[in-house]
Design a protein around this motif. Structure first.
Motif, short mmCIF file in Angstrom:
data_model
loop_
_atom_site.label_atom_id
_atom_site.label_comp_id
_atom_site.label_asym_id
_atom_site.label_seq_id
_atom_site.Cartn_x
_atom_site.Cartn_y
_atom_site.Cartn_z
N LEU A 1 0.83 -1.20 0.00
CA LEU A 1 0.00 0.00 0.00
C LEU A 1 0.87 1.25 0.00
O LEU A 1 0.58 2.21 -0.73
N GLU B 1 -3.46 6.20 7.31
CA GLU B 1 -4.82 6.73 7.17
C GLU B 1 -5.60 5.94 6.12
O GLU B 1 -6.76 5.55 6.35
N ARG B 2 -4.97 5.66 4.98
CA ARG B 2 -5.65 4.92 3.92
C ARG B 2 -5.98 3.49 4.38
O ARG B 2 -7.08 2.98 4.13
N GLN C 1 -8.92 3.55 6.77
CA GLN C 1 -10.17 3.82 6.05
C GLN C 1 -10.65 2.58 5.31
O GLN C 1 -11.84 2.22 5.38
N LEU C 2 -9.73 1.91 4.62
CA LEU C 2 -10.11 0.74 3.85
C LEU C 2 -10.54 -0.43 4.75
O LEU C 2 -11.42 -1.22 4.37
N LEU D 1 0.93 4.24 -2.86
CA LEU D 1 0.75 5.66 -2.57
C LEU D 1 1.97 6.48 -2.97
O LEU D 1 1.83 7.62 -3.43
N MET E 1 0.08 8.95 5.61
CA MET E 1 -0.91 8.75 4.55
C MET E 1 -1.25 7.28 4.40
O MET E 1 -2.42 6.91 4.22
N THR E 2 -0.24 6.43 4.48
CA THR E 2 -0.47 4.99 4.35
C THR E 2 -1.34 4.48 5.49
O THR E 2 -2.28 3.70 5.29
#
Length: 238
Positions: free
Chosen positions: A53, A77-78, A81-82, A57, A74-75
């Motif tokens: 991931l 957070e993503r 979320q996923l 990104l 960012m990783t």
């Protein structure tokens, strides 16, 4: 070889401490934290999938490739979320990672050599990584730390070397950059007009014909010996 040096810029990872043990630990520590606090994220993004991931990104955000902390956040957070976890946990997860990232094991010669070097000339840390010298506890030896994140561009781009020289108020030709990486440290600093020292702890053969380091040592202690000898010669000449 003898030439005047009025300041030194130093790489960090694999120059003051080996990075491999840190890299091996941090992902496991982060995964364990996620397992305890964001179990859905840990289940859906084990270590290898989290790396994938992050790589995805990185490819999508090349303008942030020099900012490892931003990409890690960012990783996380993503992934949260996923997986269906609340991204409110990003800061705490990052802190667990960052604390471990800054738990370093110095090469045996590092601390004494830093003291000796700093007694002779100003030192500046110049790194593409996100180590924090204050957390690590050796910031007292450095005039400042300049990272690719703060500068906005990584080594080997000349501007980061020039920015460090400007803050040191020393001309590039009188600044010695010390690092382990052939391209990032030696070639990059050479093209920026600095003097260069390849810290070659593994006694490797220099692989290039177009550029060579001004100095090459197997330890930071050997560099400190060289700098002591330089200053003794200057004192005698004076």
């Amino acid at each position: 070889m003898s030439f005047p040096i009025r300041a030194i810029t130093l790489d960090l990872d694999d120059t003051l401490w080996p990075f491999a043990p840190i890299g091996a630990r941090v992902e496991q520590v982060l995964h364990d934290w996620l397992a305890a606090n964001c179990p859905r994220t840990a289940a859906e993004f084990p270590i290898l999938r989290m790396r994938e991931l992050r790589d995805e990104l990185n490819a999508q955000h090349p303008h942030l490739v020099h900012d490892f902390s931003a990409m890690r956040r960012m990783t996380l957070e993503r992934a949260m979320q996923l997986a269906g976890d609340d991204p409110v946990h990003v800061d705490a997860a990052f802190e667990a990672f960052f604390a471990e990232r800054n738990r370093v094991e110095f090469y045996p010669d590092t601390l004494a050599a830093l003291q000796r070097l700093a007694a002779r000339v100003p030192l500046a840390a110049l790194s593409n990584g996100n180590a924090d010298l204050s957390r690590i506890g050796v910031h007292v030896h450095f005039a400042f730390q300049l990272g690719a994140r703060e500068h906005g561009a990584p080594k080997p781009i000349a501007s980061i070397f020039h920015a460090a020289c400007a803050r040191l108020e020393v001309a590039p030709a009188q600044v010695l950059h010390v690092g382990d990486d052939i391209d990032m440290d030696v070639v990059g600093a050479h093209h920026a007009g600095l003097r260069t020292c390849w810290l070659n702890r593994e006694n490797l053969a220099w692989p290039r014909d177009d550029v060579r380091p001004d100095l090459q040592f197997a330890s930071l202690a050997a560099l400190a010996d060289w700098l002591d000898a330089q200053h003794q010669q200057e004192e005698v000449a004076a």
